[in-house]
Enzyme design. Structure first.
Site, mmCIF file in Angstrom:
data_model
loop_
_atom_site.group_PDB
_atom_site.id
_atom_site.type_symbol
_atom_site.label_atom_id
_atom_site.label_comp_id
_atom_site.label_asym_id
_atom_site.label_seq_id
_atom_site.Cartn_x
_atom_site.Cartn_y
_atom_site.Cartn_z
ATOM 1 C CB SER A 1 16.156 106.605 1.090
ATOM 2 O OG SER A 1 17.027 106.433 2.174
ATOM 3 C CG HIS B 1 24.528 100.736 -1.615
ATOM 4 N ND1 HIS B 1 23.534 100.282 -0.779
ATOM 5 C CD2 HIS B 1 24.616 102.069 -1.381
ATOM 6 C CE1 HIS B 1 23.066 101.287 -0.064
ATOM 7 N NE2 HIS B 1 23.693 102.391 -0.420
ATOM 8 C CE1 TYR C 1 20.479 100.669 3.996
ATOM 9 C CE2 TYR C 1 19.905 102.984 4.106
ATOM 10 C CZ TYR C 1 20.590 101.945 3.503
ATOM 11 O OH TYR C 1 21.381 102.189 2.414
ATOM 12 C CB THR D 1 18.916 98.408 1.617
ATOM 13 O OG1 THR D 1 18.044 99.074 0.704
ATOM 14 C CG2 THR D 1 20.347 98.480 1.096
ATOM 15 C CE LYS E 1 18.993 99.666 -3.827
ATOM 16 N NZ LYS E 1 20.104 100.228 -3.061
HETATM 17 C C1 LIG Z 1 23.880 109.630 -2.558
HETATM 18 C C2 LIG Z 1 23.340 108.222 -2.545
HETATM 19 C C3 LIG Z 1 22.530 107.826 -1.494
HETATM 20 C C4 LIG Z 1 22.000 106.535 -1.477
HETATM 21 N N1 LIG Z 1 21.147 106.186 -0.480
HETATM 22 C C5 LIG Z 1 20.598 104.959 -0.467
HETATM 23 C C6 LIG Z 1 19.672 104.598 0.539
HETATM 24 O O1 LIG Z 1 19.341 105.386 1.404
HETATM 25 N N2 LIG Z 1 19.184 103.335 0.505
HETATM 26 C C7 LIG Z 1 19.542 102.420 -0.456
HETATM 27 O O2 LIG Z 1 19.064 101.287 -0.439
HETATM 28 N N3 LIG Z 1 20.406 102.757 -1.431
HETATM 29 C C8 LIG Z 1 20.927 103.998 -1.458
HETATM 30 N N4 LIG Z 1 21.785 104.340 -2.467
HETATM 31 C C9 LIG Z 1 22.107 103.345 -3.510
HETATM 32 C C10 LIG Z 1 21.101 103.414 -4.669
HETATM 33 O O3 LIG Z 1 19.838 102.967 -4.290
HETATM 34 C C11 LIG Z 1 21.560 102.551 -5.837
HETATM 35 O O4 LIG Z 1 21.748 101.232 -5.415
HETATM 36 C C12 LIG Z 1 22.856 103.068 -6.476
HETATM 37 O O5 LIG Z 1 22.806 104.462 -6.590
HETATM 38 C C13 LIG Z 1 23.066 102.432 -7.831
HETATM 39 O O6 LIG Z 1 24.297 102.799 -8.365
HETATM 40 P P1 LIG Z 1 24.457 103.946 -9.493
HETATM 41 O O7 LIG Z 1 23.882 105.206 -8.916
HETATM 42 O O8 LIG Z 1 25.928 104.043 -9.700
HETATM 43 O O9 LIG Z 1 23.721 103.481 -10.709
HETATM 44 C C14 LIG Z 1 22.312 105.619 -2.512
HETATM 45 C C15 LIG Z 1 23.117 106.041 -3.568
HETATM 46 C C16 LIG Z 1 23.597 107.333 -3.603
HETATM 47 C C17 LIG Z 1 24.425 107.758 -4.789
HETATM 48 C C1 LIG Z 2 24.755 102.243 7.306
HETATM 49 C C2 LIG Z 2 24.395 102.625 5.934
HETATM 50 C C3 LIG Z 2 23.816 104.008 5.801
HETATM 51 C C4 LIG Z 2 23.735 104.400 4.375
HETATM 52 C C5 LIG Z 2 23.216 105.767 4.180
HETATM 53 C C6 LIG Z 2 22.718 106.147 2.840
HETATM 54 C C7 LIG Z 2 23.190 105.288 1.727
HETATM 55 O O1 LIG Z 2 22.640 104.263 1.494
HETATM 56 C C8 LIG Z 2 24.297 105.702 0.907
HETATM 57 O O2 LIG Z 2 24.664 104.967 -0.023
HETATM 58 O O3 LIG Z 2 24.893 106.755 1.173
#
Ligand SMILES: Cc1cc2nc3c(=O)[nH]c(=O)nc-3n(C[C@H](O)[C@H](O)[C@H](O)COP(=O)(O)O)c2cc1C
Ligand SMILES: CCCCCCC(=O)C(=O)O
Length: 376
Positions: free
Chosen positions: A118, A274, A142, A168, A250
């Site tokens: 990420s 997400h 991002y 994303t 994404k």
């Molecule tokens: C703690 C956390 C942080 C995340 N950070 C990002 C991120 O930095 N960039 C991103 O595209 N998606 C991020 N996601 C979303 C995940 O890539 C993914 O789309 C999501 O976890 C899918 O849902 P699920 O975990 O319920 O299966 C994050 C999800 C979680 C739980």
């Molecule tokens: C402005 C969006 C920042 C998201 C930071 C990390 C992430 O994706 C998440 O789900 O938490």
């Protein structure tokens, strides 16, 4: 827990179910970090729909079809992978475990599962790459308000061996995350998840003092340029001009956007909401999948995440047209509970259950899966 190898007795006691991983993570973590990982936007309706919709799809297994040998391998972006599973980009992994992304990247490398680092990682993309050898890795971007920073991130990802860029699009602003508001918790305010920024020469050139000497000033600049909410399809051109790596988008759930993505020449899309962390009340990712796959018509890969928990979930998503799935929170809980070994165990369990479910569904390979396997 740094670099800790779990004793065999503890390994044997690691959980098998998502529910139990989550329960143990909850036990281990403070309320702020735990809720940041498990939490959703608004009332959690999107996240609930993700699971409810996956459950609504039922597998109709076939019999007498020789499933003695079962092959989980796939081809994606002209590369062969041994399973249809990738680790989703998850930021701020230091809130789960001190080794954060280094532990999960090592676990992914060990299982030859692509790791998607990420933008908001707690270790820099170079540090993550350095523990992965030649194992497959993608970089999730991002887009910053500052195009020079975006360019710099892309170049750094190319130099450190990332083989695709995932952009994303569902997070132009942070979702309405009530639990984090109630807990007054933000990893970013604590300086976690900013490693790519703080190690970036273009970002640091905007500061009077290095981030280590004046965190408040560095954080203030980060907050202003972190993500851009003004992006349009035209911005893809800028991104395309700045990398030869495959670009995946994404956060697509509308078939019209899928068509636009195709028309703009992207190399793949990821159907995702997400995990319900951004827009509450949006369509379940698995329900968005069939129409998106229909308009894409096999021309580029369509990956999917949001709600994948078990091997049967993987099989359902693939039968509905996904080329591969991204595993999200399950590995985050594995990391929180037992570091690298926890992530490895979560991956092992998922792969084994997927393989067993493939055979029990009456199919011998991922390639042979088709839409007729599932009904609503
Ligand atoms: C703690 C956390 C942080 C995340 N950070 C990002 C991120 O930095 N960039 C991103 O595209 N998606 C991020 N996601 C979303 C995940 O890539 C993914 O789309 C999501 O976890 C899918 O849902 P699920 O975990 O319920 O299966 C994050 C999800 C979680 C739980
Ligand atoms: C402005 C969006 C920042 C998201 C930071 C990390 C992430 O994706 C998440 O789900 O938490």
């Amino acid at each position: 827990m740094n670099n800790q190898v779990l004793p065999e007795s503890e390994k044997a006691m690691l959980p098998f179910t998502h529910r139990e991983w989550e329960r143990r993570a909850r036990e281990k973590l403070e309320i702020g970090p735990y809720s940041f990982i498990s939490g959703n936007a608004g009332m959690g309706e999107t996240a609930n729909s993700n699971r409810a919709a996956i459950k609504e799809w039922k597998i109709v297994p076939r019999v007498f079809r020789d499933v003695e040998k079962r092959d989980l391998s796939i081809e994606l972006l002209e590369k062969k992978f041994s399973t249809p599973i990738l680790l989703a980009p998850i930021g701020v992994q230091k809130i789960m475990h001190p080794e954060g992304e280094l532990a999960s990247a090592r676990a992914a490398a060990d299982s030859r599962i692509p790791f998607i680092a990420s933008t908001m990682s707690s270790y820099s993309m170079e540090e993550i790459a350095s523990v992965m050898g030649d194992a497959p890795r993608w970089f999730q971007l991002y887009c910053s308000k500052d195009k020079e920073i975006t360019k710099s991130f892309i170049k750094r990802a190319e130099r450190s061996g990332y083989s695709a860029i995932v952009i994303t699009l569902d997070s132009s602003v942070m979702g309405w995350r009530v639990q984090d508001l109630e807990n007054n918790y933000s990893p970013f305010r604590l300086g976690i998840g900013l490693a790519n920024y703080f190690s970036d020469s273009t970002f640091c050139s905007k500061l009077v003092k290095p981030p280590a000497e004046d965190f408040a000033a560095a954080f203030s600049i980060f907050s202003k340029i972190n993500t851009s909410a003004s992006l349009t399809w035209e911005d893809l051109e800028f991104l395309r001009e700045n990398t030869k790596l495959p670009i995946l988008l994404k956060g697509i759930v509308d078939p019209r956007d899928a068509k636009l993505a195709l028309d703009h020449g992207v190399d793949g899309i990821i159907v995702s909401n997400h995990g319900g962390r951004q827009l509450d009340g949006s369509i379940a990712a698995i329900d968005a999948l069939p129409k998106v796959c229909y308009v894409i018509g096999g021309k580029i890969p369509v990956l999917m995440d949001s709600g994948i928990r078990t091997g049967t979930d993987v099989i359902k998503a693939l039968a509905l047209g996904a080329s591969a799935v991204l595993l999200g929170r399950p590995f985050a809980y594995g990391l929180a509970v037992a570091g690298e070994e926890g992530v490895k165990q979560v991956i092992r369990n998922l792969i084994t259950e997927t393989e067993v479910s493939l055979g029990l569904s009456g199919y011998h390979s991922i390639k042979s899966l088709d839409r007729s396997l599932v009904v609503k």
